[in-house]
Design a protein around this motif. Structure first.
Motif, PDB file in Angstrom:
ATOM      1  N   ASN A 340       0.824  -1.215   0.000  1.00 53.21           N
ATOM      2  CA  ASN A 340       0.000   0.000   0.000  1.00 53.21           C
ATOM      3  C   ASN A 340       0.858   1.264   0.000  1.00 53.21           C
ATOM      4  OD1 ASN A 340      -2.178  -1.631   0.016  1.00 53.21           O
ATOM      5  ND2 ASN A 340      -2.945  -1.054   2.044  1.00 53.21           N
ATOM      6  N   ASP A 343       2.614   1.602  -3.340  1.00 51.75           N
ATOM      7  CA  ASP A 343       1.615   1.972  -4.331  1.00 51.75           C
ATOM      8  C   ASP A 343       1.380   3.488  -4.305  1.00 51.75           C
ATOM      9  OD1 ASP A 343      -0.548   1.538  -6.196  1.00 51.75           O
ATOM     10  OD2 ASP A 343      -1.907   1.923  -4.513  1.00 51.75           O
ATOM     11  N   ASN A 344       1.236   4.035  -3.098  1.00 55.46           N
ATOM     12  CA  ASN A 344       1.071   5.491  -2.987  1.00 55.46           C
ATOM     13  C   ASN A 344       2.283   6.233  -3.514  1.00 55.46           C
ATOM     14  OD1 ASN A 344      -1.414   5.229  -1.851  1.00 55.46           O
ATOM     15  ND2 ASN A 344      -0.751   5.585   0.263  1.00 55.46           N
ATOM     16  N   LYS A 347       2.317   6.215  -7.155  1.00 57.10           N
ATOM     17  CA  LYS A 347       1.258   7.043  -7.736  1.00 57.10           C
ATOM     18  C   LYS A 347       1.593   8.529  -7.657  1.00 57.10           C
ATOM     19  CE  LYS A 347      -2.458   5.398  -5.630  1.00 57.10           C
ATOM     20  NZ  LYS A 347      -3.848   5.093  -5.215  1.00 57.10           N
ATOM     21  N   GLY A 402      -6.297   2.575   1.395  1.00 58.65           N
ATOM     22  CA  GLY A 402      -4.972   1.941   1.516  1.00 58.65           C
ATOM     23  C   GLY A 402      -4.293   2.226   2.846  1.00 58.65           C
TER      24      GLY A 402
HETATM   25 MG    MG Z   1      -3.107   4.215  -1.509  1.00 57.58          MG
END
Ligand code: MG
Ligand code: ATP
Length: 437
Positions: A340, A343-344, A347, A402
């Motif tokens: 998580n 992933d952030n 992104k 998340g």
């Molecule tokens: Mg996230």
């Protein structure tokens, strides 16, 4: 003693002590003053009555008579003739006569009972001469020192009584409050609590009842929220699985709509899975299965698998481990936490920048070079469904679950997760100090 009862006691104690000291002081002075005035008055009156006798006939016999009367009394007399010579004195009292008194007027000649050995009054005889009355101050002094002692005892007893009664009174109030507080402390743990003192017929009883009611309501709300989350996730799961399946078939036919439907259904699928996961966590029906895990190898294993997505976006992934450590963690769940966070970072970090993950002394830190998060938003980052950018845009369009899931998992391990802005971007810190190793 608790803080509240200490405050109440100190407040009242000082107040009452001040009143007590002042009133005792005033009373004491009044009593002493009155006593001395009485003594002086009766001394003067006694002198006056001798004077009356002597004014009628001032001969040796009368003088001796007066002197004899005083020899037997506590008071003493000195009789002066018209030339100021001593005509008679009881118990050699003339030795104590001060020079000032010889020409003094009618009235009180000495009232300083504290420092002088005698009080004195003067009565002038008609046709010359005077009657000087003396009263030893010793007696008054001992009387007053008796009075002082009584006052001191009274003050002490009152003081002790005051302290004791305040102690019991404040305990009467604060003890039930403390036990209510203790019960209410468990409210936040989501437990149904039994509040003590609800039978009382006063404000404390009302407070206890109010807390009991809050506890019941809270529990009801929690229960229905959990039930809602679980059932909604369940209800959505089945249809979305179908939709995803059929959209996958449509996509294969290379329809643009099929692609869109597939992507959206995938997002929905993820949202539902996350919600389902959270609902399970909240029900505490998820258990962690800890295994001793060496962090460097564990994290390396995860990021190796993520490397290619970072390469794709041309983001450098830096992994440093100045001080590795070993902790008992649930590897599957913890993997989800790390994914998580990564992933952030992926992104929100622009192309060509760096994301750094560090394993160091009970901490795992992920720092990116993205825009970071405004200070106002920082406290809400881990809240359910919270997103800084509320528009669900395509590249970064997540659901805002998340970090919530990451937090639940880290906290279920007894660890802490926090976010900070650094000079380059956002930094997420997982602190595992409290976790068994
Ligand atoms: Mg996230
Ligand atoms: N590395 C980061 N840099 C900037 N903002 C971030 C970063 N990580 C999280 N945020 C902000 O915090 C919000 C919450 O993050 P969270 O991971 O909980 O949700 P999400 O990424 O939007 O969705 P999900 O993870 O459920 O797909 C994000 O929407 C984003 O606004």
């Amino acid at each position: 003693m608790s803080k509240l009862s200490l405050k109440i006691s100190l407040f009242y104690l000082t107040g009452i002590a001040i009143i007590l000291v002042v009133s005792l002081f005033v009373m004491h002075n009044l009593l002493v003053e009155q006593q001395v005035q009485n003594e002086l008055k009766s001394l003067h009156q006694r002198g006056d009555s001798h004077r009356d006798v002597l004014s009628e006939n001032i001969d040796q016999r009368t003088i001796e008579h007066v002197v004899m009367m005083e020899e037997k009394a506590i008071t003493e007399v000195v009789i002066l003739d018209e030339s100021g010579q001593v005509a008679g004195a009881s118990n050699q009292a003339d030795e104590h006569v001060s020079q000032d008194w010889l020409n003094a007027n009618e009235g009180i000649a000495e009232d300083d009972w504290r420092n002088e050995p005698f009080l004195a009054s003067i009565s002038l005889i008609d046709g010359g001469g005077s009657v000087i009355m003396l009263e030893p101050t010793e007696q008054i002094q001992s009387l007053i020192s008796d009075l002082n002692r009584h006052f001191l005892i009274a003050a002490l007893l009152t003081g002790i009584f005051l302290v004791l009664s305040l102690y019991f009174l404040s305990h009467l109030i604060t003890r039930p409050l403390l036990s209510i507080r203790q019960a209410a402390g468990k409210l936040s743990e989501g437990a149904v609590i039994t509040v003590p003192e609800t039978k009382r017929n006063d404000e404390i009883g009302e407070l206890a009842l109010a807390i009991t009611k809050i506890s019941g309501d809270l529990h009801q709300i929690q229960k229905s929220r959990k039930a809602f989350l679980t059932s909604i996730a369940h209800e959505l799961r089945t249809p979305i699985t179908y939709i995803k399946g059929y959209a996958g078939l449509l996509k294969k036919e290379e329809s643009a709509y099929g692609e869109i439907i597939y992507e959206e259904s995938e997002r929905l699928h993820k949202l539902i899975e996350d919600l389902f996961e959270l609902a399970r966590m909240e029900e505490h029906s998820f258990t962690i299965e800890p295994e001793r895990t060496e962090m460097t190898a564990f994290i390396k294993g995860i990021i190796d698998r993520l490397q290619f997505v970072f390469d794709e976006k041309q983001i450098t992934l830096l992994f440093t481990t100045p001080h590795t450590f070993t902790k008992k963690i649930d590897r599957n769940r913890f993997e989800q936490v790390i994914i998580n966070l990564m992933d952030n970072a992926l992104k929100y970090t622009p192309e060509g920048q760096t994301v750094q993950i560090t394993v160091n002394q009970d901490r795992i830190v992920v720092i990116d070079e993205g825009p970071g998060v405004s200070e106002e938003a920082l406290p809400f980052l881990f809240d359910r469904l919270y997103r800084v950018d509320t528009s669900r845009n395509r590249e970064t369009g997540g659901t805002g679950l998340g970090l919530t899931i990451a937090k639940e998992i880290v906290e279920a391990h007894n660890g802490k997760i926090t976010a900070e802005n650094t000079s380059s971007g956002l930094s997420i810190i997982i602190d595992l100090k409290g976790v068994a190793s």
